[in-house]
Structures are given as structure tokens and as C-alpha cells.
Write a protein that holds these residues in place. Structure first.
Motif, PDB file in Angstrom:
ATOM      1  N   MET A 129       7.289   3.497  15.540  1.00  0.00           N
ATOM      2  CA  MET A 129       6.645   3.109  14.110  1.00  0.00           C
ATOM      3  C   MET A 129       6.114   3.871  13.221  1.00  0.00           C
ATOM      4  SD  MET A 129       5.158  -0.883  15.155  1.00  0.00           S
ATOM      5  CE  MET A 129       3.855  -0.200  16.423  1.00  0.00           C
ATOM      6  N   MET A 130       6.812   5.164  13.360  1.00  0.00           N
ATOM      7  CA  MET A 130       6.114   6.386  12.619  1.00  0.00           C
ATOM      8  C   MET A 130       6.351   5.965  11.125  1.00  0.00           C
ATOM      9  SD  MET A 130       5.008   8.358  14.921  1.00  0.00           S
ATOM     10  CE  MET A 130       4.558   9.573  13.844  1.00  0.00           C
ATOM     11  N   GLY A 131       5.058   6.169  10.249  1.00  0.00           N
ATOM     12  CA  GLY A 131       5.111   5.768   9.208  1.00  0.00           C
ATOM     13  C   GLY A 131       4.625   4.310   8.685  1.00  0.00           C
ATOM     14  N   GLN A 132       4.200   3.653   9.943  1.00  0.00           N
ATOM     15  CA  GLN A 132       3.515   2.373   9.464  1.00  0.00           C
ATOM     16  C   GLN A 132       1.967   2.774   9.224  1.00  0.00           C
ATOM     17  OE1 GLN A 132       1.162   0.502  10.564  1.00  0.00           O
ATOM     18  NE2 GLN A 132       0.572   1.248  12.625  1.00  0.00           N
ATOM     19  N   GLU A 133       1.561   2.299   8.200  1.00  0.00           N
ATOM     20  CA  GLU A 133      -0.058   2.010   7.706  1.00  0.00           C
ATOM     21  C   GLU A 133      -0.949   1.186   7.679  1.00  0.00           C
ATOM     22  OE1 GLU A 133       0.572   6.073   4.687  1.00  0.00           O
ATOM     23  OE2 GLU A 133       1.057   3.894   3.918  1.00  0.00           O
ATOM     24  N   HIS A 134      -0.263   0.106   8.345  1.00  0.00           N
ATOM     25  CA  HIS A 134      -0.813  -1.302   8.270  1.00  0.00           C
ATOM     26  C   HIS A 134      -2.269  -1.327   9.191  1.00  0.00           C
ATOM     27  CE1 HIS A 134       3.151  -1.777   7.152  1.00  0.00           C
ATOM     28  NE2 HIS A 134       3.601  -1.939   8.433  1.00  0.00           N
TER      29      HIS A 134
ATOM     30  N   VAL B  21       4.476  -8.837   5.494  1.00  0.00           N
ATOM     31  CA  VAL B  21       3.315  -7.700   5.781  1.00  0.00           C
ATOM     32  C   VAL B  21       2.556  -7.371   4.558  1.00  0.00           C
ATOM     33  CG1 VAL B  21       3.180  -5.028   5.944  1.00  0.00           C
ATOM     34  CG2 VAL B  21       4.854  -6.524   7.124  1.00  0.00           C
TER      35      VAL B  21
ATOM     36  N   THR C 118       7.879   5.738   4.092  1.00  0.00           N
ATOM     37  CA  THR C 118       6.399   6.139   3.893  1.00  0.00           C
ATOM     38  C   THR C 118       6.306   7.519   4.727  1.00  0.00           C
ATOM     39  OG1 THR C 118       5.880   3.786   3.974  1.00  0.00           O
ATOM     40  CG2 THR C 118       4.071   5.445   4.481  1.00  0.00           C
ATOM     41  N   ALA C 119       7.156   7.737   5.968  1.00  0.00           N
ATOM     42  CA  ALA C 119       7.123   9.000   6.460  1.00  0.00           C
ATOM     43  C   ALA C 119       7.585   9.977   5.660  1.00  0.00           C
ATOM     44  CB  ALA C 119       7.834   8.976   7.650  1.00  0.00           C
TER      45      ALA C 119
ATOM     46  N   VAL D 249      10.845   0.693   5.250  1.00  0.00           N
ATOM     47  CA  VAL D 249       9.560   1.074   4.619  1.00  0.00           C
ATOM     48  C   VAL D 249       8.680   2.129   5.518  1.00  0.00           C
ATOM     49  CG1 VAL D 249       7.451   0.306   3.725  1.00  0.00           C
ATOM     50  CG2 VAL D 249       9.338  -1.014   3.201  1.00  0.00           C
ATOM     51  N   TRP D 250       8.640   1.923   6.663  1.00  0.00           N
ATOM     52  CA  TRP D 250       8.024   2.817   7.188  1.00  0.00           C
ATOM     53  C   TRP D 250       8.706   4.296   7.377  1.00  0.00           C
ATOM     54  CZ3 TRP D 250       7.854  -0.284  12.561  1.00  0.00           C
ATOM     55  CH2 TRP D 250       7.037  -1.356  12.341  1.00  0.00           C
ATOM     56  N   ASN D 251      10.010   4.348   7.269  1.00  0.00           N
ATOM     57  CA  ASN D 251      10.691   5.494   7.300  1.00  0.00           C
ATOM     58  C   ASN D 251      10.542   6.122   5.598  1.00  0.00           C
ATOM     59  OD1 ASN D 251      13.647   6.962   6.101  1.00  0.00           O
ATOM     60  ND2 ASN D 251      13.222   7.133   8.140  1.00  0.00           N
TER      61      ASN D 251
ATOM     62  N   PHE E  88       3.108  -4.789  15.583  1.00  0.00           N
ATOM     63  CA  PHE E  88       4.441  -4.670  15.664  1.00  0.00           C
ATOM     64  C   PHE E  88       5.291  -5.592  14.606  1.00  0.00           C
ATOM     65  CE2 PHE E  88       2.418  -4.629  19.774  1.00  0.00           C
ATOM     66  CZ  PHE E  88       2.773  -3.571  20.300  1.00  0.00           C
ATOM     67  N   ALA E  89       5.065  -4.801  13.428  1.00  0.00           N
ATOM     68  CA  ALA E  89       5.698  -5.632  12.172  1.00  0.00           C
ATOM     69  C   ALA E  89       7.181  -5.687  12.480  1.00  0.00           C
ATOM     70  CB  ALA E  89       5.085  -5.198  11.050  1.00  0.00           C
ATOM     71  N   ASP E  90       7.835  -5.079  13.044  1.00  0.00           N
ATOM     72  CA  ASP E  90       9.294  -4.824  13.240  1.00  0.00           C
ATOM     73  C   ASP E  90       9.726  -5.790  14.462  1.00  0.00           C
ATOM     74  OD1 ASP E  90       8.283  -3.489  15.233  1.00  0.00           O
ATOM     75  OD2 ASP E  90       9.971  -1.829  15.018  1.00  0.00           O
TER      76      ASP E  90
ATOM     77  N   LEU F 112       8.627  -9.138  11.078  1.00  0.00           N
ATOM     78  CA  LEU F 112       8.421  -9.551   9.738  1.00  0.00           C
ATOM     79  C   LEU F 112       9.087  -9.101   8.567  1.00  0.00           C
ATOM     80  CD1 LEU F 112       4.442  -8.963  10.180  1.00  0.00           C
ATOM     81  CD2 LEU F 112       5.679 -11.114  10.546  1.00  0.00           C
ATOM     82  N   THR F 113       9.188  -9.612   7.373  1.00  0.00           N
ATOM     83  CA  THR F 113       9.698  -9.040   6.042  1.00  0.00           C
ATOM     84  C   THR F 113       8.575  -8.274   5.466  1.00  0.00           C
ATOM     85  OG1 THR F 113       8.690 -11.062   4.781  1.00  0.00           O
ATOM     86  CG2 THR F 113      11.225 -11.413   5.791  1.00  0.00           C
ATOM     87  N   VAL F 114       9.103  -7.453   4.295  1.00  0.00           N
ATOM     88  CA  VAL F 114       8.103  -6.724   3.712  1.00  0.00           C
ATOM     89  C   VAL F 114       7.261  -7.669   3.069  1.00  0.00           C
ATOM     90  CG1 VAL F 114       7.975  -5.396   1.589  1.00  0.00           C
ATOM     91  CG2 VAL F 114       9.629  -4.590   3.481  1.00  0.00           C
TER      92      VAL F 114
ATOM     93  N   LEU G 171      13.774  -3.948   1.398  1.00  0.00           N
ATOM     94  CA  LEU G 171      13.958  -3.158   2.448  1.00  0.00           C
ATOM     95  C   LEU G 171      13.671  -4.115   3.774  1.00  0.00           C
ATOM     96  CD1 LEU G 171      12.368   0.006   0.725  1.00  0.00           C
ATOM     97  CD2 LEU G 171      14.755  -0.401   0.961  1.00  0.00           C
TER      98      LEU G 171
ATOM     99  N   ALA H 142       9.754  -2.716  -2.738  1.00  0.00           N
ATOM    100  CA  ALA H 142      10.162  -2.759  -1.523  1.00  0.00           C
ATOM    101  C   ALA H 142      10.758  -4.074  -1.220  1.00  0.00           C
ATOM    102  CB  ALA H 142       9.293  -2.471  -0.502  1.00  0.00           C
TER     103      ALA H 142
ATOM    104  N   VAL I  22      11.215  -3.818   6.994  1.00  0.00           N
ATOM    105  CA  VAL I  22       9.884  -3.029   7.484  1.00  0.00           C
ATOM    106  C   VAL I  22      10.215  -1.961   7.857  1.00  0.00           C
ATOM    107  CG1 VAL I  22       8.025  -3.366   8.857  1.00  0.00           C
ATOM    108  CG2 VAL I  22       8.583  -5.159   7.644  1.00  0.00           C
ATOM    109  N   PRO I  23      11.100  -1.377   9.141  1.00  0.00           N
ATOM    110  CA  PRO I  23      11.330  -0.206   9.430  1.00  0.00           C
ATOM    111  C   PRO I  23      11.879   0.874   8.265  1.00  0.00           C
ATOM    112  CG  PRO I  23      12.281  -1.424  11.109  1.00  0.00           C
ATOM    113  CD  PRO I  23      11.940  -2.386   9.662  1.00  0.00           C
TER     114      PRO I  23
ATOM    115  N   GLU J  45       0.882  -1.395  -0.155  1.00  0.00           N
ATOM    116  CA  GLU J  45      -0.012   0.006  -0.039  1.00  0.00           C
ATOM    117  C   GLU J  45       0.760   1.177  -0.101  1.00  0.00           C
ATOM    118  OE1 GLU J  45      -3.994  -1.101   2.532  1.00  0.00           O
ATOM    119  OE2 GLU J  45      -2.236  -0.810   3.714  1.00  0.00           O
TER     120      GLU J  45
END
Lengths: 552, 552
Positions: free
Chosen positions: B260-265, B417, A421-422, A417-419, B377-379, B412-414, A412, A378, A414-415, A264
Motif C-alpha cells: 500500500m505504498m502511497g496510501q495516506e489515510h 475512502v 500519490t506515490a 490513487v495510491w500509485n 486495507f482500503a483495497d 472500497l471505492t475512492v 480510479l 479520482a 484505490v490502488p 486529501e
């Protein structure tokens, strides 16, 4: 599958396609490729009846009226489009299969329905619609450009297709897409390359390039494409038709086949390509009026709301239309035909008192590309690599370009990807701020309404040369709706090479050196109108207003 | 920070808080904890003037009217809330700091503004609003419950707070949250535990538990919380106030501190807690009327649209209100007070001809938890672990519960997720289908309007016992708006232990065994109304209609 080579599978795919075309009645002529001009758009006229030509060159909005009134039957309209699509295939290689028997059965049902009920079944009653192959049709193949996926079939019709069906349409043609779906061209090992009907040495664009070429050939008047980086807009522009990349969440987005399902970070969307602007409107309204969010809850319940009265103009008691013009994205300068077309349009718009033109300065479009190109794959394109390797098919050049040669394509965490996304959200907020700052004296009504800009760094390039996504992917990153419309064609006299240009960077140099007018003979030149998120209706109204007041 | 132990930092945090409270004038009394009853809600009456009591027990909607007319000054209202909040802190430990000097300066400015301009500055003119600590206020701390984050400060006010400020509010109190923000209680090593004002042996809930306790104490009438699994609703329910978890994309969601800033799950949202339903409405309307999507483009431009006339009922020429009742989620059965309250409400609703009650069967709520708990907590909770380890602070029991003991918390891996995200969407589509199927004879107007259900498997549990999130997190997974409202309190005579109950599973057994009426003396009992995505207005109108017709 394991027992077959990729070449055998490709042969089976082509035979399947050819058999489906051979079912069209009356049979289509053989067309000898060696006799053809580069511009094949006029060839169908030699092979179709004048009635077939007339039907296939009628706008979708006029067709639905005639179909609803019974003035035309769906059977005759469908058959005409089947025949012209078959010819389009022979000229541009845009079809994966035609669906003559099911389409004509559907058309017969609709004709009978109308004759019994004296009322159409829905707003698209009897209208043939073409569909990019990876958008699922129950029981039919869904290969998404991979040889190894040739035997995948869709468990059900994609939600979008269900709603088009409810509205009364006829599905009659399925169209090509590139390997990985991630080219701005259409080249794969199942079917080869889809070429541009205006100049077959050029690309039809992509990834909805089958749709683009088919519409350019008038083998369809309304088709379904998808777009994650320009895949509706590039083929619309290259083939001189209209194409809309809607804001995500407005149209159903489920039921297509692709890698990375569930990602997403950059939302793919589906949307219309049409020979007319009204066709795109009809498509949007027909879908959204059916409240697709009730079935697909990722969608947003925003109704389709075109202003009954014009949104702009003093005579309507409304504000001026404020157009921001992005001449150049600061990364790759567009070729002369694009800049010339943009100038001509702006000059015309400048004569309209109700239209205000301001320059729109690019804002870090290189950063935008870095973010979106990092987010596209990603997983480091693991799935694409596996899907290609599974059949042993070779990598197409533009698959290499966007994966292997793409410095931002990395596996990448997961963190990470979050970065990213931010970062994407930060960039979106900064771009929103640019719009807000165009308000004069803080009056939000005075902000720029739409951005007018190129669709790419040139007209349709020679095959395998679509290597710059910035002019379309920019708006995917921002999730802005974007509407492509035809403006001109390359002019051998006006569109001369710019001498003494000093390129800004390597990409710019590459693009600059690519251009020579004689490579682009007859190529359509299109432009793009971009709005803020959810301004889908507004960009259409803006183009209508521009057409009405400036006759562009 | 490295040079200080976590205990020293915690001491500094408490001293900072206590100094801020000591600034309140007139000074607040010492309150000896050994003299206190379990239910401390009446204690403020001993220590406040009758005018202060009256002000702090007035509804926010009435306060804004009196403030706008000049009948009350913001200075007197703010000071009353500062004093009551200070007392609430001494009784429930709900405050991270009070802001007396800046709040009273703001109040004085607003009073002067009104006296000069004879018109309020905005719809919240002069109203004190409390805010959960992790929602950023420029230059102030933003620790999010981690000792190691104690020295983090917000670079600017969160967008939501900017809009509340534009509307004329006064920020005067910041409230507690748990370590990691991921408890349905409020316990951290900076401040300890926030307890329930109705029974201080019970939790205030969480993670917006400081808000919950403060509102329960009437030290605030309107506050800002956040919710990713129940964090607005649990404290609203536990403290007998209203709380709304809006659909994501309606209110600003930027500017808070969290991992987890940037996570959108699973999107976190901010929203109101209030002593009244009107308070929640006022909050939503005030924010959304300012078109927050223009600045924060992840938001959706859906205006706030309450029907002027009632949406339901024959006398309004409208349909019946159709309420689906979820008695039990099929995983953990609610305690007797919850089921009794639900029964009483349903019995009353059943007397209203314009309300139709149907049973809502739970659909794989255990799967829903598996998906959301995996996505939280995907990381693998890497960031939480690091943030805790950085100061050497101990893990609070419920941090252990949701991370270490959570079988779904894995790195988790990308692609993993993506797969879970696709499962989430599939589950959302299946749940949407359940709603669609409630249509009688295919008439979409007859679908269930709202689901009425528990907010948790019991009333506020004893400290460190909030171990079942299903009744709230379910609706986060679906991104449904959910409104909590007070109904009753635990009744020592009616709410007896159910004998011979055969638990469905270990979680159910644990919850069953937790209950005994005498542990829950005076605990508020609340219920939850849930709507489909973007039905925020509808669930409020449904509750209004229920209140009006059934006097619940």
C-alpha cells in the motif's frame, strides 16, 4: 427542488441577490450597461460620495488602525463597502448576496463596544471582509456553483470565519464562484459570468473570481478565497490585487462546501485576497495567532513568524535574497505582456546588490499536470456530474474543459490513487532536490529563496478561454506557498505579438494564437513569488524586500 | 523465485541469517533450548565477558559520551552488541541478519576518524543502532515479512537511516517483523516467531517485535521501529523498554518496504525504541536537527524544541502538569496487572503538588477502531493476499485475524475512502474538542497536558493472542504522539483474576478470559503517555517531570 426547473432556481437566486442589494441605503443607482466603457473601474466614483470613495480606497491596514482608534466607525466603513460592492455587482456580476442588515448590526455592536470598552475587540475590529460563497456562513446558502445545491445551507460558520469574527471583522458580502468550483474563471448557471472590471470582455478569473472582481472594483479591501489549482491567484492576478495561497495546514480548511469532501490527494486551502500586501499579512497573522490547530487538528502548530528585522540584505547583516526566475514552464510560453513585465522586474532587481537572480529551469511541469489532473477527480468527476445533472442545468464550457475534455479525468481504483500519490511524493522529492542543489558549495544558506514566475500564460483571457492551469496548479501539486502581486497592465505598444514563434505543442499553439494586444486592453499583469513548503512568511518578506530595495 | 518452494526460501533466509551470526568473533556458544528457563534475560551473562556485559548494559546517552571522548572505541562497543545480539537471536529469534563485517569496518573508520580529528563525526558517533528489516539498507534484503519478497532489495538507505548515519551511528543488526507487518506480534514464515525474553511463551509484540526482543535482551540500546497501529509501542511495552510513536511528519517516513505504498489515510511513522528515555530523545533530536524536511517535503519544518527549563512545576515558575488518566477505553478492560500498575503510578503522582490528575473519559473508541480498521486495507488487502499467495506460504494466524476475520477489511471505492477520511477528520475534531473542554474557566493553559493510559489490554499475551489494537491504534487514528515506558512486571500475588466481572462485549469477554497470572510470569508491565499532535517534546518532558517529582 424537484418541482422547479433550473431556470426557476436561477431566477430565485438572482432575485434573492438583488433583494439583498436593494436593502443597501441610500439606494444604489441603476446603471445602464449599454453606456459603459470596457474598463469600469472608475464608474463607482460617479455614484459614491467622496468620503465613501476615500474609505473604500483605503488600505485594510490603515482602516483597522482608524477603526481601532475610533477615528472611523465600523458603521460608516461597512456602509461604504456595502454600497461600493452593490455597484461592483452591477458592473461585474461578482456578488451572490450582500448582508446589509446583519453587517450593519455587527458594525453597530462593534462601534458600541469600542465606545464602551475604549479598546478594539480584536485586530480586525470593524473591518468589512468579503467571502467566497462556498465558505460556510451559518444558516446561509452554500451552493458552490451548482444550481441543485441552491438550497444547501451551512450548519455553522466555517472555522476560518469564526476566527475572523473573533478578531472583530464584519461579514457584508458573499461572492461568486464557477460551476464545479473547478474553473480558472467564474461562470455558473445561477448567476452567469463574473467579468473583469478592467475590461469586461475578459474574465475576472476564478474560481474565487467574485472576490477578484470585487477587490478590483474596490468593493472590498480584504476577502476570503480558496485555491486547489490557482483559484485565489488567478483572480488576484486578473484584477491587479494581492493574493496568497498558503501552504496547506496553516489556515483552517474546514467548513466550505465542495464535491469530494474527504479527498486529501490535493489539499484545497483557503487564503486572503487583498488590495495590499499588508492586508494578506494581517489576515495570516490574525488567524494563526489564534492557534487554529487546537480546534482543527489537521493543521500544523507552526506560529506566524515574520522576522522583526529584515531577513535579507547586507545592511541587516543578512544574506542576499536569491531569486530563481522561471520564465517559461516548458509547456506553454507566456504571452508578451507577462514576459515583458517579468523582464522589467528582473532588470530592476538586478540593480540591487543585495538581490541575486538565477534562472530557474522548469522540471517536468507537464508531468506535474498529469499527476495533479489525475488526482483532482479520482472518482471520474462522478459527484460533479451528478450535481450538475440533478437540476438539469447545462454544462458551462470550462466544466466541460476540465472534466469531459480532460484526458486525465478517470474513475480510479484505490490502488491507482495510491500509485499516483506515490508519484506525487516522488515528484515533490525531486523538486525539493532541485532547491537543495542550488546551494553554492554545499552551503544551505545560499539556496534559492523564492521562485519568481508568471501566474498564468497570459493576462486575464477573454471569457471561457482560461484553459491552462500549469502556472498555478504546479505549486498546488508541490504544496508550495505562492503570492501574487500586481506589476503592470497590458501595453498596446510594447506587448506586440511575437512573430515567427514556433509553438512547443498544441497547448502552446492554442495559447500563442489566443493573444493579440487589442483583446487585452487595460488587463492587469501580475507575477507570482513561490516558496518552499511552510515558507509563507519568507515569500512575503522577499516581496517586501524587493519593494523596499527595487521599488517594484 | 518461482522455481523454489516457500519452505526452500525460508530455509535460505535462515541460513543467510545464521551465516551472518556465525561471522561474529569470538564465535558465539551453542545454546540448547531444552535447558532454558522461560525468562532468558539473564542467559547472556553466562556467555559474555564482564566488559561486554557492561558495555551492552550502558545507556545510549552514556555510550555516546564515552565514544565521543575516546574513552570507548566504537569497535569494542559494536562487537559487544554484535555478540549480545547473536545470543539474543538464539534465545528469542529476533534477528534477520547481523552485519558484522560492514559494522566493524564502519566502527574502525569512526575510531580512526576520532583519533585523527579529535572530534566525533556527529552526535551518534560510534553508536550501534539496530533496525527493523523493512527499513531499507542499500543492496540488502527488504522482505517485510513476506516469503515472496525475500529477494527484494533496497535501492538506497532509507532517509532516516541516512541521517542516523550522518550522525555517526553503526548499523549492525536487522530485526524481525510479522507477515504483512500488520500484527501486534512478530510471526512470519521466513523465520518463525519472535518470543519475549522475559517469558518465551509470550509474544515479543509487534510489528517491531524483533527490535523489542533485542532491546529487552540488551542486544541493542537504540533501535528503529515503525508504527501504524502500535508497532513501536507494543514491542516496547512487552519488553520493558521505551518506545516513541512520533506525530507524523516529524521524522522521515520514506524508504521502507510495505504494501500500500502511497496510501495516506493512516500514515505509518518510524520512531525509536530504546533502553532509556534519553535514548529516544537523542534519536529525535539527532534526526530533526538535520532538517529532514528539506529532502523529504512531506515532513513539517517544526524544530525539536525541548524546554531548557522544565515546562512544569511551581519551582520553575510554570503550571502544574495536568494528567488525564484513561483507565479503560470502554471497549476492552485491561487485565489486572495493567490496572494495578496504573493505580500505583497515579497514587504516586497524586502525592506531587505540581501534578494534577483528572479522569479521561473514553470517547467512542469503538468508532475510532471502526474507522481506522476500514482505512487500513482500503483495497480489501488485495496486495497482502497477493504477496502471500505468490510464494504459497501459509497465512499466519494474526494475518487471518486482521484481514480475513476483520469485518472492516473491505475493498472500497475512492468515494468510500473519502467518506471514511471525512469521518476520521470529524472524529479528530471531536477529540480535539474534548481536550479544549478540559480548560478550567476557559483558560487554555489549564487543559490536560497528557493522557496516561494502558498500552494494551494486558501485558505481552501468549503467542498468537494479540487481538486487540484499541489502546495503541486509537492514537494512530488521531495522529497523537505516544510514549511507552516500563513500570512494573506481572505480580503473581497482587494481580489476581477479577472475580464476577461482567464483560462489556465479546471482545472484552475474550480478553477477560485470556488472563491468568501464571500465564504471564515475569511479563513487563508498561504504560503510555499520549499528547496532542506535535506535542512530542511535551510528552517526553511530562515523563521526565513525573520521574523527577514522583520517582516513577
Amino acid at each position: 427542488m424537484a418541482s422547479k426547473t433550473w431556470q426557476e432556481i436561477a431566477r430565485a437566486a438572482r432575485e434573492h441577490r438583488d433583494r439583498s442589494i436593494a436593502e443597501v441605503k441610500p439606494p444604489l443607482p441603476e446603471i445602464r450597461s449599454e453606456d459603459l466603457p470596457l474598463n469600469v473601474t472608475a464608474i463607482p466614483w460617479k455614484h459614491l460620495s467622496s468620503f465613501e470613495i476615500e474609505l473604500t480606497e483605503t488600505s485594510p491596514e490603515k482602516l483597522v488602525k482608524s477603526l481601532a482608534s475610533g477615528e472611523l466607525t465600523s458603521t460608516e466603513v461597512t456602509n461604504a463597502f456595502l454600497r461600493r460592492a452593490g455597484i461592483a455587482q452591477k458592473l461585474t456580476n461578482c456578488i451572490t448576496e450582500l448582508l446589509p442588515s446583519r453587517a450593519l448590526a455587527r458594525a453597530a455592536y462593534l462601534d458600541s463596544y469600542l465606545s464602551t470598552h475604549k479598546t478594539p475587540i480584536g485586530p480586525l475590529h470593524g473591518l468589512p471582509i468579503s467571502v467566497k460563497e462556498h465558505v460556510g456562513m451559518q444558516g446561509l446558502g452554500q451552493n458552490a456553483g451548482f444550481v441543485s445545491w441552491w438550497d444547501h445551507t451551512a450548519p455553522e460558520d466555517a472555522h476560518l470565519l469564526q476566527l475572523l469574527w473573533n478578531a472583530g471583522c464584519v461579514f457584508y458580502a458573499r461572492t461568486t464562484q464557477p460551476q464545479t468550483l473547478m474553473h480558472l474563471e467564474t461562470s455558473n448557471n445561477l448567476y452567469g459570468e463574473t467579468v473583469n472590471p478592467y475590461n469586461t470582455s475578459l474574465t475576472a478569473g476564478g474560481s474565487s473570481g467574485g472576490e477578484g472582481a470585487l477587490l478590483g472594483m474596490r468593493g472590498s479591501c480584504l476577502g476570503v478565497g480558496s485555491d486547489i489549482g490557482g483559484s485565489i491567484r488567478s483572480p488576484a492576478a486578473n484584477n491587479g490585487v494581492y493574493g496568497l495561497r498558503p501552504t496547506s495546514g496553516r489556515l483552517p480548511a474546514s467548513g466550505f462546501a465542495a464535491t469530494m469532501m474527504g479527498q486529501e490527494h490535493v489539499l484545497p486551502v483557503m487564503g486572503p485576497l487583498s488590495t495590499t500586501l499588508e492586508g494578506c499579512k494581517l489576515f495570516m497573522r490574525t488567524i494563526i495567532d489564534q492557534k487554529p490547530w487546537l480546534k482543527e487538528p489537521s493543521l500544523v502548530p507552526v506560529p506566524w513568524q515574520m522576522n522583526d528585522q529584515a531577513r535579507f540584505g547586507a545592511k541587516n547583516g543578512k544574506k542576499k535574497l536569491s531569486v530563481g526566475v522561471l520564465w517559461n514552464d516548458g509547456v506553454v510560453k507566456p504571452h508578451p505582456p507577462i514576459t515583458r513585465a517579468l523582464k522589467e522586474v528582473v532588470e530592476t532587481l538586478n540593480t540591487v546588490p543585495d538581490i541575486e537572480i538565477v534562472d530557474w529551469k522548469p522540471y517536468k511541469h507537464d508531468l506535474a499536470w498529469e499527476i495533479i489532473a489525475s488526482l483532482y477527480f479520482a472518482d471520474g468527476a462522478k459527484e460533479e456530474k451528478e450535481a450538475i445533472a440533478a437540476s438539469g442545468e447545462p454544462w458551462r464550457p470550462l466544466s466541460h474543459f476540465i472534466i469531459t475534455e480532460n484526458q486525465y479525468c478517470k474513475e480510479l481504483t484505490v490502488p491507482e490513487v495510491w500509485n499516483l500519490t506515490a508519484q506525487r511524493e516522488k515528484y515533490r522529492e525531486e523538486y525539493a532536490q532541485l532547491w537543495n542543489e542550488t546551494a553554492v558549495d554545499g552551503d544551505p544558506d545560499t539556496v534559492v529563496d523564492v521562485i519568481l514566475c508568471p501566474v498564468g500564460p497570459g493576462a486575464a483571457p477573454p471569457l471561457d478561454h482560461a484553459r491552462y492551469w500549469g502556472y498555478t496548479a504546479q505549486w498546488n501539486l508541490l504544496d508550495y506557498p505562492a503570492l501574487v502581486f500586481p506589476v503592470s497592465t497590458v501595453d498596446q505598444h510594447k506587448d506586440v505579438v511575437e512573430k515567427d514563434y514556433d509553438p512547443m505543442n498544441d497547448q502552446d499553439r492554442w495559447n500563442y494564437e489566443l493573444y493579440a494586444p487589442d483583446k487585452y486592453v487595460d488587463a492587469p499583469v501580475s507575477l507570482q513569488l513561490v516558496g518552499r513548503r511552510f515558507d509563507d512568511e519568507k515569500i512575503i518578506e522577499a516581496l517586501e524586500f524587493m519593494k523596499e530595495t527595487a521599488r517594484i
